[in-house]
Design an enzyme around this catalytic site. Sequence first.
Site, short mmCIF file in Angstrom:
data_model
loop_
_atom_site.label_atom_id
_atom_site.label_comp_id
_atom_site.label_asym_id
_atom_site.label_seq_id
_atom_site.Cartn_x
_atom_site.Cartn_y
_atom_site.Cartn_z
N TYR A 1 0.89 -1.16 0.11
CA TYR A 1 0.13 0.11 0.06
C TYR A 1 0.95 1.05 0.20
O TYR A 1 1.45 1.61 1.04
CB TYR A 1 -0.87 0.13 1.07
CG TYR A 1 -1.75 -1.07 1.48
CD1 TYR A 1 -2.35 -1.87 0.19
CD2 TYR A 1 -2.62 -1.63 2.74
CE1 TYR A 1 -3.28 -2.97 0.29
CE2 TYR A 1 -3.24 -2.55 2.64
CZ TYR A 1 -3.76 -3.22 1.53
OH TYR A 1 -4.73 -4.30 1.60
N HIS B 1 -0.35 -12.05 1.08
CA HIS B 1 -1.12 -11.26 0.32
C HIS B 1 -1.97 -12.03 -0.81
O HIS B 1 -3.13 -11.90 -1.14
CB HIS B 1 -0.65 -9.94 -0.06
CG HIS B 1 -1.63 -8.75 0.01
ND1 HIS B 1 -0.92 -7.57 -0.02
CD2 HIS B 1 -2.65 -8.77 -0.32
CE1 HIS B 1 -1.93 -6.73 -0.16
NE2 HIS B 1 -3.22 -7.46 -0.30
N SER C 1 -12.88 -5.22 1.58
CA SER C 1 -14.06 -4.42 0.76
C SER C 1 -15.37 -4.87 1.10
O SER C 1 -16.06 -5.08 0.09
CB SER C 1 -13.46 -4.75 -0.60
OG SER C 1 -12.26 -4.41 -1.01
N PRO C 2 -15.66 -4.72 2.47
CA PRO C 2 -17.01 -5.21 2.80
C PRO C 2 -18.08 -4.23 2.28
O PRO C 2 -19.35 -4.43 2.24
CB PRO C 2 -17.04 -5.40 4.29
CG PRO C 2 -15.90 -4.51 4.73
CD PRO C 2 -14.85 -4.41 3.57
N LEU C 3 -17.71 -3.09 1.92
CA LEU C 3 -18.45 -2.10 1.55
C LEU C 3 -18.43 -2.03 -0.03
O LEU C 3 -18.89 -1.00 -0.73
CB LEU C 3 -18.11 -0.60 2.06
CG LEU C 3 -18.46 -0.64 3.52
CD1 LEU C 3 -17.76 0.75 4.03
CD2 LEU C 3 -19.85 -0.64 4.06
N GLY C 4 -18.02 -3.18 -0.57
CA GLY C 4 -17.74 -2.95 -1.83
C GLY C 4 -16.94 -1.80 -2.56
O GLY C 4 -17.27 -1.38 -3.79
N ARG C 5 -15.85 -1.61 -1.93
CA ARG C 5 -14.85 -0.35 -2.33
C ARG C 5 -15.77 0.84 -2.17
O ARG C 5 -15.36 1.70 -3.03
CB ARG C 5 -14.38 -0.65 -3.60
CG ARG C 5 -13.48 -2.01 -3.52
CD ARG C 5 -12.69 -2.02 -4.94
NE ARG C 5 -11.67 -3.22 -4.82
CZ ARG C 5 -12.12 -4.59 -4.74
NH1 ARG C 5 -13.21 -4.91 -4.78
NH2 ARG C 5 -11.22 -5.46 -4.50
N GLY C 6 -16.93 0.87 -1.44
CA GLY C 6 -17.58 2.19 -1.18
C GLY C 6 -18.94 2.18 -2.04
O GLY C 6 -19.90 2.78 -1.82
N PHE C 7 -18.87 1.13 -3.06
CA PHE C 7 -20.23 1.17 -3.84
C PHE C 7 -21.42 0.93 -3.25
O PHE C 7 -22.73 1.25 -3.36
CB PHE C 7 -20.12 0.11 -5.10
CG PHE C 7 -20.92 0.42 -6.32
CD1 PHE C 7 -20.28 0.87 -7.39
CD2 PHE C 7 -22.27 -0.06 -6.33
CE1 PHE C 7 -21.29 1.33 -8.60
CE2 PHE C 7 -23.09 0.33 -7.20
CZ PHE C 7 -22.61 0.89 -8.39
N1 LIG Z 1 -6.41 -8.54 1.20
C1 LIG Z 1 -6.69 -7.85 -0.05
O1 LIG Z 1 -6.24 -8.33 -1.17
C2 LIG Z 1 -7.28 -6.68 0.13
C3 LIG Z 1 -7.66 -5.60 -0.96
C4 LIG Z 1 -8.43 -4.67 -0.69
C5 LIG Z 1 -8.24 -4.29 0.55
N2 LIG Z 1 -7.92 -4.81 1.59
C6 LIG Z 1 -8.02 -4.22 3.16
O2 LIG Z 1 -9.19 -4.08 3.18
C7 LIG Z 1 -9.55 -2.68 3.70
C8 LIG Z 1 -11.02 -2.12 3.52
O3 LIG Z 1 -11.26 -2.66 2.13
P1 LIG Z 1 -11.40 -1.43 0.92
O4 LIG Z 1 -10.90 -0.24 1.62
O5 LIG Z 1 -10.97 -1.77 -0.46
O6 LIG Z 1 -13.16 -1.08 0.70
P2 LIG Z 1 -14.44 -0.82 1.38
O7 LIG Z 1 -14.29 -0.96 2.91
O8 LIG Z 1 -15.56 -1.75 0.90
O9 LIG Z 1 -14.70 0.55 1.25
C9 LIG Z 1 -13.90 1.67 1.39
C10 LIG Z 1 -14.50 2.93 0.64
O10 LIG Z 1 -15.70 3.18 1.16
C11 LIG Z 1 -15.73 4.49 1.56
N3 LIG Z 1 -16.69 4.40 2.81
C12 LIG Z 1 -16.35 3.79 4.15
N4 LIG Z 1 -17.22 4.03 4.96
C13 LIG Z 1 -18.32 4.60 4.41
C14 LIG Z 1 -19.57 5.09 4.68
N5 LIG Z 1 -20.27 4.87 5.88
N6 LIG Z 1 -20.45 5.85 3.83
C15 LIG Z 1 -19.81 6.29 2.75
N7 LIG Z 1 -18.55 5.90 2.24
C16 LIG Z 1 -17.90 4.97 3.17
C17 LIG Z 1 -14.43 5.13 1.80
O11 LIG Z 1 -14.09 6.41 1.57
P3 LIG Z 1 -13.57 7.11 3.02
O12 LIG Z 1 -12.12 6.64 3.22
O13 LIG Z 1 -13.24 8.62 2.18
O14 LIG Z 1 -14.53 7.11 4.07
C18 LIG Z 1 -13.54 4.29 0.79
O15 LIG Z 1 -13.67 4.73 -0.41
C19 LIG Z 1 -8.50 -2.05 2.89
O16 LIG Z 1 -8.35 -0.55 3.81
C20 LIG Z 1 -7.30 -2.83 2.91
O17 LIG Z 1 -6.75 -2.82 4.43
C21 LIG Z 1 -7.31 -5.90 1.44
#
Ligand SMILES: NC(=O)c1ccc[n+]([C@@H]2O[C@H](COP(=O)([O-])OP(=O)(O)OC[C@H]3O[C@@H](n4cnc5c(N)ncnc54)[C@H](OP(=O)(O)O)[C@@H]3O)[C@@H](O)[C@H]2O)c1
Length: 368
Positions: free
Chosen positions: A92, A160, A239-245
Site C-alpha cells: 500500500y 497477500h 472491501s465489505p462495502l464493495g469499495r464504497g459502492f
Molecule cells: N487482502 C486484500 O487483497 C485486500 C484488498 C483490498 C482491501 N484490503 C483491505 O481491506 C480494507 C477495506 O477494503 P476497501 O477499503 O477496499 O473497501 P471498503 O471498506 O469496502 O470501502 C472503502 C471505501 O468506502 C468509503 N466509505 C467507508 N465507509 C463509508 C460510509 N459509511 N459511507 C460512505 N462511504 C464510506 C471509503 O471512503 P473514505 O475513506 O473517504 O471514508 C472508501 O472509499 C482496506 O483498507 C485494506 O486494508 C485488502
Amino acid sequence: MNGENTQNTQDTGNTQDTGNTGNTGSGRGPEGGAGRIPAVELGTGGPEVGVQGLGCMGMSEFYGDTDVPEARATLEAALEAGVTLFDTADMYGRGANEEFLAPFVRAHRDRITLATKFAIVRGEDGAVRGVRNDPAHIRRAVEGSLRRLGTDVIDLYYMHRRDPAVPLEESVGAMAELVREGKVRHLGLSEVTGAELREAHAVHPIAALQSEWSLFSRDVERSAVPAAAELGVALVPYSPLGRGFLTGSFTDASQDLGETDYRRQHPRFTGDNARANAALLEPVHRIAGAHGATAAQVALGWVHRRAEVHGLTVVPIPGTRKRSRLAENLAAIRLQLTADDLTALDAVAESVAGNRYPDMSGTSAARE
Ligand SMILES: NC(=O)c1ccc[n+]([C@@H]2O[C@H](COP(=O)([O-])OP(=O)(O)OC[C@H]3O[C@@H](n4cnc5c(N)ncnc54)[C@H](OP(=O)(O)O)[C@@H]3O)[C@@H](O)[C@H]2O)c1
C-alpha cells in the site's frame, strides 16, 4: 496502480460481549453513547480483537486524496471505540501506508493488533511486478515491514497473494519460522481457496483468512468459508462495502471519482455496469429505511449476519478515513437484520455486473 490486482499495470460469532449488541438503528457511533464494540477471538488461539477492524489502505493510496489529520484522528477514534485490528500491507503506497501507521503503532503498541502483508511486488513506478511467496522474499519482506512500522513484532502476518508455483508448505513453513523467531505472532492468508487453507493450516495454525466478502462478492462462500468455519479460522472480509459502492455513493465513476482514484478503472464502477449495479442497491436502501439505518450499515450488517449462518467468526475491516463514517460503520454491528432482509440481500450478488477485479487471475476464484 489500482487496488490489489496483481496481474497488470493497475494494481492494485462467538462474541465475548463487552458492548451493546441490541439493534439501535442507524448512525449512532461510539460518541452516541453506545459504548465499546464487542471483542472476539481471531481464530482458534488467535488474539482477541474488536469485532470490526479498520482497513487503512485508503489512507495512503487508491481512493483519492486523504485529509491526513482527519485520517490520524480516525485511527485514534477507532481505538477508543474498541477497534483493535488495524490492517495494512507492504504494497500500500509501496511502504508508505506502513510508515503512515508507525506513529500510531508507537503510541499504542500494546493495545492494537497490527496486521500487515507481503507477496505483491511493485516496481519504482508503482506497477505490480509479480507475486513472491518464496522464503528468501518472505525473510526480506518482514524486515522491511518491521522497520517501516517501527516495531519489533507483527501481530498478524498475511501472505497477500498466492503464487501457485511455490509450494504452500515452503511459504507457510517460512512464515512459521518467523513466529518461532518472535518477529510475527500469528499467521494469515489472503485470497486462498478452501483446499489451500486446509493445506496451510496443516503446516502451521492459520488465525485468519482475509478475502473479499460482501453482498456484492460472494464467491468466497463456495470453498474458503466452509473450510474456515471447519478449521476455526476467522474470516476478515476486505472491501465489505464493495469499495464504497454499497454505500450508494456512486453511479458513474467518470463523474463521481477523482482523477487518481483507481476505481475509475474498476469493472463494477464504470459505464453500464455502474448504472446496473446502482439499481441493484434498491433492497439495500429499502432495508436501510426500514431499520432507520444507512446503506453502509446494511452492507456491514449483512456480513456479520451471514457469518452467523456459516458458523464463522468474522472481523470485517471496512476502510474509512473519516471519524463520522467510522462511527456509522461501527453502529452496524448492532443492526439486527431479519431473515427476510437476509433473503432479499442474499440475492443481490448473482446479478452484479462486472468482476470484482479487472483481472481475476490473482484471486482464489481463479484457482477453484
Ligand atoms: N487482502 C486484500 O487483497 C485486500 C484488498 C483490498 C482491501 N484490503 C483491505 O481491506 C480494507 C477495506 O477494503 P476497501 O477499503 O477496499 O473497501 P471498503 O471498506 O469496502 O470501502 C472503502 C471505501 O468506502 C468509503 N466509505 C467507508 N465507509 C463509508 C460510509 N459509511 N459511507 C460512505 N462511504 C464510506 C471509503 O471512503 P473514505 O475513506 O473517504 O471514508 C472508501 O472509499 C482496506 O483498507 C485494506 O486494508 C485488502
